[in-house]
Design a protein around this motif. Structure first.
Motif, short mmCIF file in Angstrom:
data_model
loop_
_atom_site.label_atom_id
_atom_site.label_comp_id
_atom_site.label_asym_id
_atom_site.label_seq_id
_atom_site.Cartn_x
_atom_site.Cartn_y
_atom_site.Cartn_z
N TRP A 65 0.84 -1.22 0.00
CA TRP A 65 0.00 0.00 0.00
C TRP A 65 0.87 1.26 0.00
O TRP A 65 0.35 2.36 -0.15
N GLY A 66 2.16 1.11 0.15
CA GLY A 66 3.10 2.22 0.02
C GLY A 66 3.30 3.04 1.27
O GLY A 66 2.74 2.77 2.33
N TRP A 139 -1.16 4.81 -0.70
CA TRP A 139 -1.60 5.99 0.04
C TRP A 139 -1.39 7.24 -0.80
O TRP A 139 -2.23 8.15 -0.80
N ARG A 140 -0.29 7.30 -1.54
CA ARG A 140 -0.04 8.47 -2.41
C ARG A 140 -1.13 8.59 -3.47
O ARG A 140 -1.56 9.70 -3.79
N ASP A 141 -1.56 7.47 -4.02
CA ASP A 141 -2.66 7.49 -5.00
C ASP A 141 -3.91 8.10 -4.37
O ASP A 141 -4.57 8.95 -4.98
N GLY A 142 -4.24 7.64 -3.18
CA GLY A 142 -5.44 8.12 -2.50
C GLY A 142 -5.39 9.61 -2.23
O GLY A 142 -6.36 10.33 -2.49
N VAL A 143 -4.26 10.08 -1.74
CA VAL A 143 -4.10 11.51 -1.46
C VAL A 143 -4.21 12.31 -2.76
O VAL A 143 -4.91 13.33 -2.83
N ALA A 144 -3.54 11.85 -3.81
CA ALA A 144 -3.59 12.56 -5.09
C ALA A 144 -5.02 12.62 -5.62
O ALA A 144 -5.45 13.67 -6.14
N ARG A 145 -5.76 11.53 -5.50
CA ARG A 145 -7.14 11.53 -5.99
C ARG A 145 -8.03 12.45 -5.16
O ARG A 145 -8.87 13.18 -5.70
N LEU A 146 -7.87 12.43 -3.84
CA LEU A 146 -8.67 13.30 -2.98
C LEU A 146 -8.36 14.76 -3.25
O LEU A 146 -9.28 15.59 -3.34
#
Length: 175
Positions: A65-66, A139-146
């Motif tokens: 998940w990074g 987690w970086r993907d999630g933050v970038a999408r949010l």
């Protein structure tokens, strides 16, 4: 077949290590919600730290998940004693199963109490996006999408239940 990634983020009124009754209630409910959600049809997985110590998010080993990260607007602590956030990253088979899990059962009860624990914010609280089968979002993907959702609104790149998109980028009609 693509899978649906879901990132949630909220800023808590007090640090995770606060001994106040409200913080303990949040943990107690959360401890019951996760097992219930993991049994929901359509649930695939969620990010779990190898060492699940309370409040240890930034230093934890999240495996595939990074590295743990948070949106730019989070301005509270980053240590086990000062961290004041709750966040999740999960994978689902589709929108309807995720919707059903979020808006029923214990999670629905917790949502009804969210302002007991969380600060109110103009920032989005969750973002969805589609990933290819076998891809584990980070987690970086999630933050970038949010952050993208906050800056640009719902689009196939990052969306909400209310304004959802199908894997092919067309507006979704099943939620």
């Amino acid at each position: 077949m693509p899978h649906l990634a879901l990132y949630t983020f909220g800023v808590l009124k007090s640090p995770l290590t606060d001994p106040a009754p409200a913080t303990q209630e949040f943990y107690d409910i959360g401890g019951a919600v996760y097992p219930e959600i993991s049994r929901q049809p359509g649930y695939l997985a969620h990010a779990e730290a190898a060492d699940g110590a309370r409040g240890v998010l930034f230093e934890a080993d999240w495996g595939a998940w990074g590295e743990f990260t948070v949106p730019a607007w989070y301005d509270k602590g980053r240590t086990a004693q000062t961290t004041a956030l709750a966040t999740t990253l999960s994978l689902w088979t589709g929108l309807r199963p995720a919707f059903d899990a979020v808006y029923t059962g214990l999670h629905r009860e917790a949502l009804n109490r969210r302002y007991d624990w969380f600060e109110r914010s103009a920032h989005p609280k969750h973002a969805f996006w589609w990933v290819s089968d076998g891809v584990i979002p980070t987690w970086r993907d999630g933050v970038a999408r949010l952050e993208h959702l906050h800056e640009h609104g719902p689009a196939p790149h990052a969306f909400t239940f209310r304004h959802a998109f199908a894997p092919d980028g067309t507006p979704a009609i099943d939620c």
